[in-house]
Design an enzyme around this catalytic site. Sequence first.
Site, PDB file in Angstrom:
ATOM      1  N   GLN A 192       1.348   2.773   1.829  1.00  0.00           N
ATOM      2  CA  GLN A 192       1.850   3.987   3.517  1.00  0.00           C
ATOM      3  C   GLN A 192       2.123   2.566   3.749  1.00  0.00           C
ATOM      4  O   GLN A 192       3.144   1.986   5.397  1.00  0.00           O
ATOM      5  CB  GLN A 192       1.401   4.243   4.869  1.00  0.00           C
ATOM      6  CG  GLN A 192       0.571   4.863   4.103  1.00  0.00           C
ATOM      7  CD  GLN A 192       1.869   6.211   4.407  1.00  0.00           C
ATOM      8  OE1 GLN A 192       2.707   6.114   5.379  1.00  0.00           O
ATOM      9  NE2 GLN A 192       1.724   7.613   4.220  1.00  0.00           N
ATOM     10  N   SER A 193       3.155   1.391   2.737  1.00  0.00           N
ATOM     11  CA  SER A 193       4.236   0.299   3.044  1.00  0.00           C
ATOM     12  C   SER A 193       5.059   0.457   3.997  1.00  0.00           C
ATOM     13  O   SER A 193       6.303   1.316   3.536  1.00  0.00           O
ATOM     14  CB  SER A 193       4.195  -0.249   1.596  1.00  0.00           C
ATOM     15  OG  SER A 193       4.639  -1.502   2.502  1.00  0.00           O
ATOM     16  N   ASN A 194       5.278  -0.638   5.545  1.00  0.00           N
ATOM     17  CA  ASN A 194       6.743  -0.412   5.972  1.00  0.00           C
ATOM     18  C   ASN A 194       7.433  -1.158   5.542  1.00  0.00           C
ATOM     19  O   ASN A 194       8.776  -0.625   5.690  1.00  0.00           O
ATOM     20  CB  ASN A 194       6.121  -0.790   7.297  1.00  0.00           C
ATOM     21  CG  ASN A 194       5.543  -0.286   8.077  1.00  0.00           C
ATOM     22  OD1 ASN A 194       5.839   1.375   8.582  1.00  0.00           O
ATOM     23  ND2 ASN A 194       3.886  -0.946   8.485  1.00  0.00           N
TER      24      ASN A 194
ATOM     25  N   GLY B 289       0.889  -1.103  -0.286  1.00  0.00           N
ATOM     26  CA  GLY B 289      -0.034  -0.051  -0.351  1.00  0.00           C
ATOM     27  C   GLY B 289       0.638   1.394  -0.065  1.00  0.00           C
ATOM     28  O   GLY B 289       1.908   1.116  -0.088  1.00  0.00           O
TER      29      GLY B 289
ATOM     30  N   ALA C 191       7.749  -2.056   2.001  1.00  0.00           N
ATOM     31  CA  ALA C 191       8.868  -1.469   1.065  1.00  0.00           C
ATOM     32  C   ALA C 191       9.561   0.356   1.379  1.00  0.00           C
ATOM     33  O   ALA C 191      10.519  -0.085   0.855  1.00  0.00           O
ATOM     34  CB  ALA C 191       7.572  -0.255  -0.106  1.00  0.00           C
TER      35      ALA C 191
END
Length: 321
Positions: free
Chosen positions: A75-77, A73, A79
């Site tokens: 806000q992917s932690n 997403g 990524a």
Amino acid sequence: MKNLSEIPRIPLAVLPTPLYRLPNVSAALHTNVYIKRDDMTGVSLGGNKVRKLEYLLHDAKAQGADTVLTTGGAQSNHAMLTAACANKLGMHAVLILKKRGVWERRGNQILNDLLGADVRFVDTDDYADIYAQMDDICAALDKQGRKGYRIPVGGSVPLGSLGYVRCVYELAEQAAATHTRFSHIVCATGSGGTHAGLALGAKLYLPDCKVTGIMVDDDPFDRIVPDLMRKTASLLDYREPIADADVRLLGMVGPGYAKPSAEGQAAIRMLAENEGLILDPVYTGKAFAGLLKMAREGAFTPDDNVVFLHSGGAGGLFAIS
Ligand SMILES: *Cc1c(COP(=O)(O)O)cnc(C)c1O
């Protein structure tokens, strides 16, 4: 069966992460609650994905890749941590993210910018579109004489899950050193790799310990987690049967993935007020709400030793609340 240490990894995390008892929460819940601080894995703002990336990025390097591609997403932690770990190894990161939720320059997007990650948004709800785009980018890299390595969402593939098998090995060492017998581990289940690794690791190194995954989205984890456990087990040539029914799950998604829930927000305040520790609204707040619910429903006795995995998420806290 193979020894876990036979499978190569690149050290990225600062390990072991701290593990200690939470006295005020323990008193309130009439049991013994410990916290495993995987929010302190030591790359960027920390979090669980660093343990997975130790195995995945070793594989990427071994295959001669110079660029890692992953998704999640906005806000992917995961990524963000992939970009941070890639930087540490002198690799390039391409983050192909869903243009959903908070995709402005807030939270993890600020960190992605600071890390110099190549962020590309795709206006889709379907990861199939994203994986098609990843294939195109890899083909383009090939033509330039470069090489991409694809990491699926959350790094929740068998090799990534080994990071959490190894986490239980670490917990077993910490248990032995402190003469503590852990009866439960509670974690957030977001794409399933952490839960699968912990559950397999518990079978191997803490056989009396029950792992419960608190679901923070609506995927069919009753199938995903055991399947991932079996595939991770086969990397270790572990042949004992793993039954779907072995997997313990509790749903706490509330209004939806990455949408704060009333229970989650109350749990964040409970831990902050009692112990001065901060959880995030997407994963760990809902996971801790699940632990509180289990306690209320009598899942723990006063003699139990319950480990709560703090899996990180600080980056999202400043975008989603
Ligand atoms: C990704 C993530 C999780 C969930 O881990 P999975 O292996 O994807 O299930 C939990 N907490 C945080 C902070 C995460 O970023």
